[in-house]
Design a protein around this motif. Structure first.
Motif, mmCIF file in Angstrom:
data_model
loop_
_atom_site.group_PDB
_atom_site.id
_atom_site.type_symbol
_atom_site.label_atom_id
_atom_site.label_comp_id
_atom_site.label_asym_id
_atom_site.label_seq_id
_atom_site.Cartn_x
_atom_site.Cartn_y
_atom_site.Cartn_z
ATOM 1 N N SER A 51 10.721 -1.769 -8.179
ATOM 2 C CA SER A 51 11.749 -1.440 -9.331
ATOM 3 C C SER A 51 12.082 -2.727 -9.859
ATOM 4 N N GLY A 52 10.523 -3.325 -10.101
ATOM 5 C CA GLY A 52 10.628 -4.975 -11.117
ATOM 6 C C GLY A 52 9.094 -4.000 -11.916
ATOM 7 N N PHE A 53 8.234 -4.954 -12.774
ATOM 8 C CA PHE A 53 7.600 -4.603 -14.185
ATOM 9 C C PHE A 53 6.831 -3.205 -13.588
ATOM 10 N N LEU A 54 6.182 -2.880 -12.138
ATOM 11 C CA LEU A 54 5.447 -1.719 -11.879
ATOM 12 C C LEU A 54 6.452 -0.527 -12.276
ATOM 13 N N ASP A 55 7.372 -0.500 -11.196
ATOM 14 C CA ASP A 55 8.353 0.424 -11.435
ATOM 15 C C ASP A 55 8.944 0.593 -13.072
ATOM 16 N N TYR A 56 9.441 -0.338 -13.490
ATOM 17 C CA TYR A 56 9.768 -0.153 -14.714
ATOM 18 C C TYR A 56 8.655 0.283 -15.784
ATOM 19 N N MET A 57 7.377 0.501 -15.386
ATOM 20 C CA MET A 57 6.364 1.181 -16.787
ATOM 21 C C MET A 57 7.056 3.055 -16.442
ATOM 22 N N VAL A 58 6.461 2.799 -14.904
ATOM 23 C CA VAL A 58 7.028 4.301 -15.184
ATOM 24 C C VAL A 58 8.343 5.301 -15.224
ATOM 25 N N PRO A 110 8.784 -13.696 -3.629
ATOM 26 C CA PRO A 110 9.099 -13.513 -5.267
ATOM 27 C C PRO A 110 8.015 -12.807 -6.282
ATOM 28 N N ALA A 111 6.693 -13.356 -6.718
ATOM 29 C CA ALA A 111 5.520 -12.394 -6.684
ATOM 30 C C ALA A 111 5.324 -11.389 -6.718
ATOM 31 N N SER A 112 6.081 -11.105 -5.548
ATOM 32 C CA SER A 112 5.381 -8.947 -5.064
ATOM 33 C C SER A 112 7.108 -8.435 -5.902
ATOM 34 N N PHE A 113 8.165 -9.022 -5.490
ATOM 35 C CA PHE A 113 9.127 -8.117 -6.067
ATOM 36 C C PHE A 113 9.796 -8.141 -7.429
ATOM 37 N N ILE A 114 9.078 -9.048 -7.872
ATOM 38 C CA ILE A 114 8.894 -9.500 -10.370
ATOM 39 C C ILE A 114 7.725 -8.676 -10.179
ATOM 40 N N GLN A 131 0.444 -0.940 0.131
ATOM 41 C CA GLN A 131 -0.444 0.011 0.149
ATOM 42 C C GLN A 131 0.811 1.744 -0.129
ATOM 43 N N ARG A 132 1.747 1.227 0.825
ATOM 44 C CA ARG A 132 2.702 2.516 0.883
ATOM 45 C C ARG A 132 3.434 2.778 -0.451
ATOM 46 N N HIS A 133 3.973 1.387 -1.019
ATOM 47 C CA HIS A 133 4.677 1.705 -2.608
ATOM 48 C C HIS A 133 3.331 2.411 -3.155
ATOM 49 N N LEU A 134 2.186 2.005 -3.262
ATOM 50 C CA LEU A 134 1.582 2.158 -4.664
ATOM 51 C C LEU A 134 1.281 3.140 -4.238
ATOM 52 N N THR A 135 0.814 4.161 -2.932
ATOM 53 C CA THR A 135 0.936 5.571 -2.953
ATOM 54 C C THR A 135 1.641 6.345 -3.107
ATOM 55 N N ILE A 195 13.978 -9.733 -13.534
ATOM 56 C CA ILE A 195 13.117 -10.263 -13.893
ATOM 57 C C ILE A 195 11.241 -10.080 -14.738
ATOM 58 N N GLY A 196 11.373 -9.017 -13.210
ATOM 59 C CA GLY A 196 10.223 -8.324 -13.865
ATOM 60 C C GLY A 196 10.211 -6.636 -14.834
ATOM 61 N N ARG A 197 11.411 -6.443 -14.932
ATOM 62 C CA ARG A 197 11.947 -5.748 -16.011
ATOM 63 C C ARG A 197 11.686 -6.597 -17.402
ATOM 64 N N SER A 198 12.340 -7.884 -17.430
ATOM 65 C CA SER A 198 12.753 -8.895 -18.440
ATOM 66 C C SER A 198 11.312 -8.994 -19.386
ATOM 67 N N LEU A 199 10.130 -9.056 -18.250
ATOM 68 C CA LEU A 199 8.491 -9.481 -18.388
ATOM 69 C C LEU A 199 7.654 -8.309 -19.816
ATOM 70 N N ALA A 200 8.591 -6.956 -18.887
ATOM 71 C CA ALA A 200 8.074 -5.795 -19.817
ATOM 72 C C ALA A 200 8.611 -5.477 -21.260
ATOM 73 N N LYS A 201 9.795 -6.247 -20.734
ATOM 74 C CA LYS A 201 10.858 -6.105 -22.762
ATOM 75 C C LYS A 201 10.819 -6.623 -23.679
ATOM 76 N N ALA A 202 9.888 -8.226 -22.910
ATOM 77 C CA ALA A 202 9.755 -9.561 -23.886
ATOM 78 C C ALA A 202 8.229 -8.816 -24.288
ATOM 79 N N LEU A 203 7.131 -8.750 -23.353
ATOM 80 C CA LEU A 203 5.732 -8.343 -24.080
ATOM 81 C C LEU A 203 6.253 -6.602 -25.475
ATOM 82 N N CYS A 204 6.973 -6.053 -25.105
ATOM 83 C CA CYS A 204 7.933 -4.987 -25.930
ATOM 84 C C CYS A 204 7.498 -5.741 -27.436
ATOM 85 N N ASP A 205 8.876 -6.658 -27.088
ATOM 86 C CA ASP A 205 9.715 -7.392 -28.066
ATOM 87 C C ASP A 205 8.798 -7.866 -28.567
#
Length: 616
Positions: free
Chosen positions: A266-273, A258-262, A183-187, A448-458
């Motif tokens: 600094s994973g998927f959500l942070d990479y998208m911003v 680990p699912a939350s860290f992905i 909740q703190r991170h999403l805020t 791994i979360g950042r790699s997921l975003a890059k794979a979707l873009c590819d």
């Protein structure tokens, strides 16, 4: 032996986990130990220093029982999931009131699964109030064995030494990620992404915790619908006008941190911003909908798989109820709305999990009778394999097993939607089949979360939904300075560069040598036998011998090798033996100099090196 426990009588400052919320103090899961001291039987009164105090009554905590065996050994029991006694793997507890240099052995005796990564190279984590970074326990201090004393069960024994009396030590099977931290991170994240993302609550759990839905991108079709009156558009053009949607689910099970860290830190959500080109391309062309925590109650209570009522949410998608599974009902309604929209095309549903029995990263997919449909289903994992580190293609499975009928990847996809279960190991990975074992850290999961975003873009760039990126060569030329051509100026040529000089013949340095034939080959004389007798005969002359310089040779250092836990050294109390004379050195000149025995260094694995330099 029964253990006598009571509450900690003396007051001590307990620095809570910064990831825990204020409402979690003193609550935690049902049945957790709440600051109880385990004493030898027959003892009472004020707690002495060295009588350990166990506590797990906080968010994500899990420890149900502690038995005193001896002053050096304790039996610990994991609290099972609420209303689901078979799930026992996640543990998270603290220990205080320790003695300086106190050594103990903790036996975790009721693990719900025998074949886990503890049997290989995985080790638990530990930290203290003065050292907040999580550190991996060395493998040499961990023993995963079958104990006859515990009725033949496989138990996990941990040998540990407390080095500071004022510290509070926390042990966990993996780095915790609590609901309050989310909740703190999403805020904070919402403030950064307010221009292109929205956050809303789609449901509430049984304990009144919100289920967040994050939407990155918009469903604006004004740019796509430039010619709404055309009725002769082909099917391909109609499909190109549709907005592509990807749904990502995370943290279905409470004990899979680990699912939350992905997905988050600094994973998927942070990479998208971020300002990355791939992240910007995804935001502008694709709609991403993320449910970062699907089971907040199970996370808060410290359960391994189930929620408050003991239900495994990844086996209830085919029969959810409004009272027991509000999160599943909300997500299924969201999928139904997206698939029913004419201008929306849902492509992927990705459910992120972690595993306690496998290494690396892999996927679980569905199987189809149509070969072309199955080939299209296996395209995205191919892009993931090129992006994700330590991808295990041999562990990927595409099946229709009846045991996973209620999972998200089997129930949610309809029509042409592809659903996957992305699984990351809770322990670590090997970059090569025979390489060293490397434990996953928070940064590794975020990668791994950042790699997921890059794979979707590819993938979307490959099918033409996202425009191709400008080549690197053109980009470099535009950034670099253009060289200005200098005007051609007629200059007087030097004599050395004149064409007449080039025609002149080369100067003769010396007369040519006469061509001579090579001398005839002759047989070499027989080599005399090398022996002590032949050297001293009259027919042979001995080679001149030089006496070695006694003062130029270093003295020999001898001693005993001392093996320490970190390195092997030579004992500094060794004596120095000087050479006795030239004759003694001459006799030993033909043999190798005597050297002290080379110490045998222990073979350290990567987890032991990460003990002091862990980023987790």
């Amino acid at each position: 032996m029964a253990a006598h426990t009571d509450q900690l009588e003396h007051t001590s400052i307990y620095n809570r986990d910064p990831d825990d919320s204020e409402e979690s103090d003193g609550e935690g899961g049902l049945g957790n130990l709440n600051r109880l001291i385990v004493r030898p039987p027959g003892q009472s009164g004020k707690a002495k220093r060295g009588q350990l105090c166990f506590d797990a009554a906080y968010e994500c905590g899990n420890l149900g029982r502690a038995d005193y065996i001896t002053d050096l050994e304790y039996d610990l029991f994991i609290r099972p999931d609420t209303c689901r006694p078979r799930c026992r793997f996640w543990f998270n507890f603290t220990i205080e009131n320790v003695k300086q240099d106190q050594r103990v052995i903790f036996n975790i005796v009721n693990l719900g699964k025998e074949h886990t990564l503890f049997n290989r190279d995985m080790t638990p984590l530990v930290r203290s109030t003065s050292r907040q970074k999580w550190q991996r326990l060395p493998r040499r201090l961990l023993f995963y064995h079958r104990s006859l004393v515990h009725r033949g069960r496989k138990i996990l024994s941990i040998a540990f030494a407390f080095d500071r009396e004022e510290d509070i030590y926390q042990f966990a099977s993996a780095a915790p990620y609590s609901y309050s931290r989310l909740q703190r991170h999403l805020t904070l994240w919402e403030k950064k992404a307010q221009t292109f993302a929205t956050r809303e609550s789609i449901a509430q759990t049984t304990q009144k915790r919100r289920i967040d839905l994050i939407t990155i991108g918009d469903f604006d079709f004004k740019d796509k619908e430039r010619e709404p009156k055309q009725e002769h558009a082909t099917k391909n053009k109609a499909s190109d006008n549709k907005k592509r949607v990807v749904l990502i689910l995370s943290r279905t099970h409470g004990g899979e941190q680990p699912a939350s860290f992905i997905c988050q830190v600094s994973g998927f959500l942070d990479y998208m911003v971020s300002s990355s080109e791939k992240a910007s391309a995804l935001r502008n062309n694709i709609v991403l909908q993320i449910v970062p925590m699907l089971n907040p109650d199970g996370v808060f209570l410290g359960n391994q798989r189930s929620d408050l009522f003991g239900a495994d949410l990844n086996r209830c998608w085919h029969r959810p109820t409004t009272f027991a599974h509000p999160a599943l009902i909300a997500v299924k309604e969201l999928v139904r709305k997206l698939t029913s929209e004419k201008n929306v095309q849902m492509d992927f549903i990705i459910d992120i999990h972690s595993d306690i029995s496998h290494e690396g990263v892999f996927v679980r997919g569905n199987s189809y009778d149509d070969v072309y449909r199955f080939e299209r289903h296996a395209v995205l994992p191919k892009f993931l394999a090129t992006r994700v580190e330590a991808w295990r293609a041999e562990a990927c499975l595409y099946n229709s097993d009846s045991s996973v009928t209620g999972s998200a990847r089997r129930t949610l996809p309809t029509g042409g939607v592809d659903a996957y279960t992305l699984i990351a190991s809770m322990g670590g990975r090997r970059l090569t089949p025979r390489g060293p074992y490397l434990h996953y850290t928070e940064d590794a999961y975020a990668k791994i979360g950042r790699s997921l975003a890059k794979a979707l873009c590819d993938y979307y760039r490959h099918i033409g939904v996202i425009p191709p990126r400008v080549g690197l060569t053109k980009k470099k030329e535009s950034r670099g300075r253009r060289r200005r051509r200098r005007p051609a100026v007629e200059r007087e040529r030097s004599p050395s560069s004149s064409p007449e000089r080039r025609v002149l013949a080369a100067r003769v340095v010396s007369p040519p040598l006469p061509a001579a034939s090579p001398p005839p080959l002759r047989a070499l004389p027989p080599r005399p036998a090398h022996s002590r007798h032949s050297r001293h005969t009259a027919g042979h002359t001995a080679r001149p011998r030089t006496e070695p310089d006694v003062h130029a040779i270093l003295p020999l250092v001898t001693g005993t090798a001392v093996r320490t836990p970190r390195l092997a050294v030579v004992d500094m109390s060794a004596y120095i033996r000087s050479p006795t004379g030239a004759s003694n050195l001459f006799n030993k000149s033909r043999s190798k100099l005597a050297r002290p025995p080379r110490p045998s260094h222990p073979k350290y694995t990567s987890d032991e090196y990460e003990t002091h330099e862990s980023d987790s």
